[in-house]
Scaffold this motif. Structure first.
Motif, PDB file in Angstrom:
ATOM      1  N   ALA A  53      26.901 -50.961 -19.415  1.00  0.00           N
ATOM      2  CA  ALA A  53      25.899 -50.611 -20.425  1.00  0.00           C
ATOM      3  C   ALA A  53      24.483 -50.908 -19.948  1.00  0.00           C
ATOM      4  N   LEU A  54      24.338 -51.967 -19.143  1.00  0.00           N
ATOM      5  CA  LEU A  54      23.008 -52.300 -18.621  1.00  0.00           C
ATOM      6  C   LEU A  54      22.551 -51.261 -17.609  1.00  0.00           C
ATOM      7  N   ALA A  55      23.458 -50.861 -16.722  1.00  0.00           N
ATOM      8  CA  ALA A  55      23.106 -49.832 -15.739  1.00  0.00           C
ATOM      9  C   ALA A  55      22.745 -48.524 -16.435  1.00  0.00           C
ATOM     10  N   GLU A  56      23.477 -48.188 -17.499  1.00  0.00           N
ATOM     11  CA  GLU A  56      23.187 -46.957 -18.229  1.00  0.00           C
ATOM     12  C   GLU A  56      21.857 -47.058 -18.979  1.00  0.00           C
ATOM     13  N   ALA A  57      21.562 -48.231 -19.530  1.00  0.00           N
ATOM     14  CA  ALA A  57      20.280 -48.415 -20.202  1.00  0.00           C
ATOM     15  C   ALA A  57      19.128 -48.169 -19.238  1.00  0.00           C
ATOM     16  N   LEU A  58      19.220 -48.740 -18.052  1.00  0.00           N
ATOM     17  CA  LEU A  58      18.155 -48.567 -17.070  1.00  0.00           C
ATOM     18  C   LEU A  58      18.080 -47.123 -16.581  1.00  0.00           C
ATOM     19  N   ALA A  59      19.221 -46.437 -16.541  1.00  0.00           N
ATOM     20  CA  ALA A  59      19.197 -45.019 -16.177  1.00  0.00           C
ATOM     21  C   ALA A  59      18.420 -44.194 -17.193  1.00  0.00           C
ATOM     22  N   HIS A  60      18.349 -44.683 -18.430  1.00  0.00           N
ATOM     23  CA  HIS A  60      17.558 -44.034 -19.475  1.00  0.00           C
ATOM     24  C   HIS A  60      16.125 -44.584 -19.534  1.00  0.00           C
ATOM     25  N   GLY A  61      15.823 -45.570 -18.702  1.00  0.00           N
ATOM     26  CA  GLY A  61      14.491 -46.163 -18.730  1.00  0.00           C
ATOM     27  C   GLY A  61      14.297 -47.171 -19.834  1.00  0.00           C
ATOM     28  N   VAL A  62      15.390 -47.822 -20.274  1.00  0.00           N
ATOM     29  CA  VAL A  62      15.312 -48.821 -21.341  1.00  0.00           C
ATOM     30  C   VAL A  62      15.455 -50.215 -20.727  1.00  0.00           C
ATOM     31  N   PRO A  63      14.521 -51.143 -20.972  1.00  0.00           N
ATOM     32  CA  PRO A  63      14.660 -52.516 -20.471  1.00  0.00           C
ATOM     33  C   PRO A  63      15.884 -53.196 -21.078  1.00  0.00           C
ATOM     34  N   VAL A  64      16.306 -54.302 -20.456  1.00  0.00           N
ATOM     35  CA  VAL A  64      17.519 -54.975 -20.913  1.00  0.00           C
ATOM     36  C   VAL A  64      17.300 -56.477 -21.041  1.00  0.00           C
ATOM     37  N   LEU A  65      18.067 -57.069 -21.958  1.00  0.00           N
ATOM     38  CA  LEU A  65      18.141 -58.513 -22.151  1.00  0.00           C
ATOM     39  C   LEU A  65      19.612 -58.875 -22.050  1.00  0.00           C
ATOM     40  N   ALA A  66      19.967 -59.774 -21.137  1.00  0.00           N
ATOM     41  CA  ALA A  66      21.380 -60.065 -20.901  1.00  0.00           C
ATOM     42  C   ALA A  66      21.561 -61.509 -20.467  1.00  0.00           C
ATOM     43  N   THR A  67      22.798 -61.964 -20.556  1.00  0.00           N
ATOM     44  CA  THR A  67      23.149 -63.277 -20.041  1.00  0.00           C
ATOM     45  C   THR A  67      23.448 -63.167 -18.547  1.00  0.00           C
ATOM     46  N   GLY A  68      23.145 -64.229 -17.817  1.00  0.00           N
ATOM     47  CA  GLY A  68      23.326 -64.196 -16.366  1.00  0.00           C
ATOM     48  C   GLY A  68      24.718 -64.612 -15.943  1.00  0.00           C
TER      49      GLY A  68
END
Length: 363
Positions: A266-281
């Protein structure tokens, strides 16, 4: 022992859960399997699908037993966790490659502290090759001596090109894409948002199956109701691809507060749409982030940290703009499915040739 399967090395039997194309059971694993199936066929492979039910036991063993002698079998790792003994039983007559989406299914493939059980380890060691979907998963398998290093390769998930999104002025449109389940950490996100109930201008959409853990969904609903946020936090359920792409297009920030994650499609797909992400490491999440400056990373299991970072996100327009700019640039840095398929195909060819040589050696 019977005669070897008469086929070219481009024949492969893909043994997968029967939910692979179920629109109500969308998951990263199913989507990955779909792309592998379709990508191999596009490259000229004869992919024979073997669908295994998730109800009851013995179905993986039956599927493998139905394969002809010497066949090349690509087996989804979820089935390995369910029926590891099936792979061991057929190791000498089939050329088995395991597709490991994660280290193991926690419910039935692991013992204390995330250690693989002896039966699962034996099954993995019986495979000619293991294809891991992240370097983190590969490292976990190597730590537990699941296979020799040269037998485990990494085929990261790819992303599809997507139109660039436009941010809203306040950055208040939050999106979380993951099955609604404890290991995905939606409870942490809702606890963080409950502490921000007095702040106007934000909404949060939770996309993902509601069937994995209904009790967990009920507990989340209680949190939403208690905080008075029923009008601002929405369960969207499973979305088909077009609707999911539209959800990304309407998001300012994608949040994935997972307690464990082998990659984070989901994070990779968000960035493919140009959307920043907030996630746990955790786990393989860093591998899914094409540009580090397009992401905000917090410790796992920390609702307070999520709340603080969300406060900073909304309080600092310049910071939002910088993250958005980096996310837009990350659209060009995402991995390609063509590369994924190339790695899987190479592993299959190696296993097929190695298998032929092994079977040709007199006992």
């Amino acid at each position: 022992m019977g005669e070897l399967f008469e086929a070219t090395v481009s024949d492969v039997f893909f043994v997968v859960p029967d939910s692979i194309d179920d629109p109500m059971q969308v998951s990263g694993g199913n989507r990955y399997d779909q792309r592998v199936r379709d990508g191999l066929r596009a490259e000229g492979w004869a992919v024979h699908m073997m669908l295994v039910t998730g109800r009851g036991t013995g179905w993986t063993a039956r599927a493998l037993a139905a394969l002809p002698e010497g066949a090349l079998a690509l087996v989804d790792g979820l089935l390995v966790s369910r029926e590891p003994q099936a792979l061991v039983a057929h190791r000498s007559r089939l050329r088995i490659v395991v597709l490991a989406h994660m280290v193991a299914a926690p419910a039935d493939g692991m013992v204390g502290d995330g250690a693989l059980g002896d039966r699962v380890l034996a099954a993995l060691r019986s495979a000619r090759r293991i294809v891991a979907t992240s370097a983190w998963t590969r490292s976990q398998l190597l730590e537990q001596d699941a296979a020799d290093p040269h037998r485990i390769v990494v085929a990261h998930p790819g992303v599809d090109p997507a139109p660039a999104t436009v941010a809203s002025s306040g950055g208040g449109r939050l999106l979380c894409v993951a099955a609604i389940a404890p290991h995905k950490g939606q409870d942490l996100l809702l606890r963080a948002l409950a502490g921000l109930a007095d702040r106007d201008g934000w909404t949060c959409t939770l996309v993902g199956s509601l069937e994995v853990d209904p009790d967990f969904v009920a507990a989340l609903t209680a949190v939403i109701d208690a905080a008075g946020l029923a009008g601002r936090i929405r369960f969207a359920g499973v979305l088909e691809p077009h609707a999911l792409s539209k959800a990304y297009a309407q998001a300012d920030l994608v949040v994935l507060p997972s307690r464990s994650e082998s990659y984070g499609m989901a994070l990779a797909e968000a960035l493919a749409h140009g959307v920043p992400v907030l996630a746990t490491g955790v786990g393989g999440i860093p591998e899914a982030i094409a540009r580090a400056d397009a992401a905000m990373i917090v410790p796992p299991d920390d609702a307070w940290a999520l709340r603080v970072v969300l406060q900073q996100w909304w309080a600092n327009p310049a910071r939002r703009d910088a993250l958005k700019a980096a996310a837009l640039e990350a659209r060009e840095a995402g991995r390609r499915w063509e590369d994924t398929i190339a790695v899987v195909a190479s592993a299959l060819r190696e296993a097929a040739v190695e298998g032929l040589r092994t079977e040709a050696v007199p006992s």
